[in-house]
Design a protein around this motif. Structure first.
Motif, PDB file in Angstrom:
ATOM      1  N   ARG A 239       0.845  -1.188   0.000  1.00  0.00           N
ATOM      2  CA  ARG A 239       0.000   0.000   0.000  1.00  0.00           C
ATOM      3  C   ARG A 239       0.886   1.244   0.000  1.00  0.00           C
ATOM      4  O   ARG A 239       1.926   1.283   0.663  1.00  0.00           O
ATOM      5  N   GLY A 240       0.458   2.281  -0.737  1.00  0.00           N
ATOM      6  CA  GLY A 240       1.241   3.497  -0.850  1.00  0.00           C
ATOM      7  C   GLY A 240       1.461   4.203   0.469  1.00  0.00           C
ATOM      8  O   GLY A 240       2.480   4.873   0.663  1.00  0.00           O
ATOM      9  N   ALA A 241       0.513   4.043   1.389  1.00  0.00           N
ATOM     10  CA  ALA A 241       0.603   4.752   2.674  1.00  0.00           C
ATOM     11  C   ALA A 241       1.796   4.312   3.514  1.00  0.00           C
ATOM     12  O   ALA A 241       2.160   4.994   4.472  1.00  0.00           O
ATOM     13  N   LEU A 242       2.431   3.211   3.169  1.00  0.00           N
ATOM     14  CA  LEU A 242       3.566   2.720   3.956  1.00  0.00           C
ATOM     15  C   LEU A 242       4.806   3.600   3.798  1.00  0.00           C
ATOM     16  O   LEU A 242       5.706   3.555   4.635  1.00  0.00           O
ATOM     17  N   ILE A 243       4.860   4.389   2.736  1.00  0.00           N
ATOM     18  CA  ILE A 243       6.067   5.164   2.436  1.00  0.00           C
ATOM     19  C   ILE A 243       5.768   6.660   2.473  1.00  0.00           C
ATOM     20  O   ILE A 243       4.775   7.130   1.903  1.00  0.00           O
ATOM     21  N   GLY A 261      11.239   0.446  -6.692  1.00  0.00           N
ATOM     22  CA  GLY A 261      10.240  -0.181  -7.551  1.00  0.00           C
ATOM     23  C   GLY A 261       8.897  -0.081  -6.856  1.00  0.00           C
ATOM     24  O   GLY A 261       8.726  -0.648  -5.774  1.00  0.00           O
ATOM     25  N   LEU A 262       7.965   0.646  -7.446  1.00  0.00           N
ATOM     26  CA  LEU A 262       6.702   0.954  -6.768  1.00  0.00           C
ATOM     27  C   LEU A 262       5.507   0.529  -7.614  1.00  0.00           C
ATOM     28  O   LEU A 262       5.391   0.906  -8.786  1.00  0.00           O
ATOM     29  N   ASP A 263       4.607  -0.226  -6.999  1.00  0.00           N
ATOM     30  CA  ASP A 263       3.355  -0.614  -7.646  1.00  0.00           C
ATOM     31  C   ASP A 263       2.159   0.064  -6.981  1.00  0.00           C
ATOM     32  O   ASP A 263       1.030  -0.151  -7.394  1.00  0.00           O
ATOM     33  N   CYS A 264       2.399   0.841  -5.945  1.00  0.00           N
ATOM     34  CA  CYS A 264       1.302   1.511  -5.241  1.00  0.00           C
ATOM     35  C   CYS A 264       1.785   2.861  -4.717  1.00  0.00           C
ATOM     36  O   CYS A 264       2.972   3.053  -4.451  1.00  0.00           O
ATOM     37  N   PHE A 265       0.834   3.763  -4.572  1.00  0.00           N
ATOM     38  CA  PHE A 265       1.154   5.157  -4.255  1.00  0.00           C
ATOM     39  C   PHE A 265       0.105   5.726  -3.309  1.00  0.00           C
ATOM     40  O   PHE A 265      -0.996   5.178  -3.168  1.00  0.00           O
ATOM     41  N   LEU A 266       0.451   6.845  -2.690  1.00  0.00           N
ATOM     42  CA  LEU A 266      -0.506   7.510  -1.806  1.00  0.00           C
ATOM     43  C   LEU A 266      -1.750   7.949  -2.572  1.00  0.00           C
ATOM     44  O   LEU A 266      -2.869   7.876  -2.071  1.00  0.00           O
ATOM     45  N   SER A 267      -1.555   8.417  -3.793  1.00  0.00           N
ATOM     46  CA  SER A 267      -2.667   8.864  -4.623  1.00  0.00           C
ATOM     47  C   SER A 267      -2.870   7.875  -5.762  1.00  0.00           C
ATOM     48  O   SER A 267      -1.988   7.708  -6.609  1.00  0.00           O
ATOM     49  N   GLU A 268      -4.036   7.227  -5.762  1.00  0.00           N
ATOM     50  CA  GLU A 268      -4.363   6.266  -6.820  1.00  0.00           C
ATOM     51  C   GLU A 268      -5.801   6.462  -7.265  1.00  0.00           C
ATOM     52  O   GLU A 268      -6.683   6.643  -6.425  1.00  0.00           O
ATOM     53  N   PRO A 269      -6.050   6.414  -8.604  1.00  0.00           N
ATOM     54  CA  PRO A 269      -5.038   6.305  -9.666  1.00  0.00           C
ATOM     55  C   PRO A 269      -4.271   7.611  -9.838  1.00  0.00           C
ATOM     56  O   PRO A 269      -4.640   8.630  -9.277  1.00  0.00           O
TER      57      PRO A 269
END
Length: 319
Positions: A239-243, A261-269
């Motif tokens: 989950r993006g919130a981890l970073i 290498g990131l597959d998830c972000f705080l803002s999605e999409p």
């Protein structure tokens, strides 16, 4: 007796929807557009169950306004950070998820991101695709070797354990941090750390596989990123919130973190446009579970939970 009525706010796999339509009265969002809180609340008055994805948010405010007809939210996802579980429980709404079935696919994406970030895949692809590859020397496009490196995993659940198994094929030395230590049969020689602060200094590669909770939000902040060995690679398929994304960007720009290498972000999409100018960041649009086999399995698992609930049994994945 009338069949239960289900709402599918996103378009699931064809196989999953065919099964659903066979067994239930279905309302399907064939246009596959996101639903607002108002739409979710309005639909709850006309359905007995909802099969949402992580793009539909059941906040405390939404939960309070859901119609009493709605009895089950059978998530088409493992993570349930989009659901306020206590608020939904207070309304008597059953909530389930789909564990187990997406571990292999997500671990594949983690390995792809790890390799792509380490071996400068974005730079290389852009160079060849843009017709700019006109030079070679022994110092050209040198990256970081994965084989034999130390891999730190935070969150040794299903996906974390599968990733560890795949990484052993690269002779990686596995270190992990988890809420509790695994048994020897699951640990398989991996070295346990009781805190991120103990794990991070030995993680040449770091892969995040823990859920997003109030305790893990911003887990990788500037302080913890600084504990990584210089030149480490950070991977996130959870989950993006981890970073703390600003902290990660700064760590990459300083050279302390070599790549991510990131597959998830705080803002999605959408992702984080601040990463777009950094060739060291290999990004994907949250597709960890995006294989035909896995999406079918996720849909079937969600429907298994629905079947159990409406037949009077306890769903296997009750939260």
């Amino acid at each position: 007796m009338a069949r239960p009525r289900l709402w599918f706010p996103r378009r699931l796999s064809n196989a999953a929807l065919e099964r659903a339509q066979r067994d239930y009265e279905c309302v399907i969002n064939w246009d596959d557009t996101e639903s607002s809180a108002e739409e979710i609340i309005a639909m709850s008055a006309s359905v007995d169950g909802i099969v949402p994805c992580h793009s539909e948010f059941f906040t405390a405010d939404v939960a309070e306004k859901l119609d009493s007809r709605l009895k089950i939210i059978a998530n088409h996802s493992v993570g349930v950070d989009h659901c306020d579980l206590p608020a939904l429980k207070a309304r008597g709404i059953v909530v389930t998820n789909t564990p187990d079935v997406l571990s292999d696919a997500t671990a594949e994406i983690a390995m792809l991101l790890m390799l792509g970030a380490a071996r400068r895949a974005i730079e290389g692809d852009q160079m060849v695709r843009g017709g700019a590859w006109d030079f070679w020397s022994p110092s050209f496009m040198v990256g970081k070797q994965v084989t034999g490196a130390r891999l730190g995993i935070i969150g040794m659940g299903r996906v974390g354990r599968v990733l560890a198994e795949r990484a052993r094929g690269f002779q990686m030395e596995i270190h992990y941090c988890n809420r509790k230590r695994l048994g020897p049969e699951e640990e398989k020689g991996a070295q346990f750390h009781d805190s991120p602060e103990s794990l991070l200094p030995v993680a040449d590669f770091l892969s995040l596989h823990c859920p997003a909770t109030p305790q893990t939000t911003g887990l990788m902040n500037s302080t913890r990123l600084s504990l990584l060995p210089k030149g480490a690679v950070v991977v996130n398929t959870a989950r993006g919130a981890l970073i703390d994304e600003s902290a990660l960007k700064a760590a990459i720009e300083s050279g302390h973190v070599a790549a991510a290498g990131l597959d998830c972000f705080l803002s999605e999409p959408g992702g984080n446009p601040d990463f777009a100018g950094l060739p060291q960041v290999f990004m994907l649009p949250h597709i960890g579970s995006a294989t035909v086999e896995t999406r079918d399995a996720m849909g079937f698992r969600a429907l298994d939970n629905v079947d159990a609930f409406f037949s009077g049994r306890t769903p296997k994945d009750l939260l």
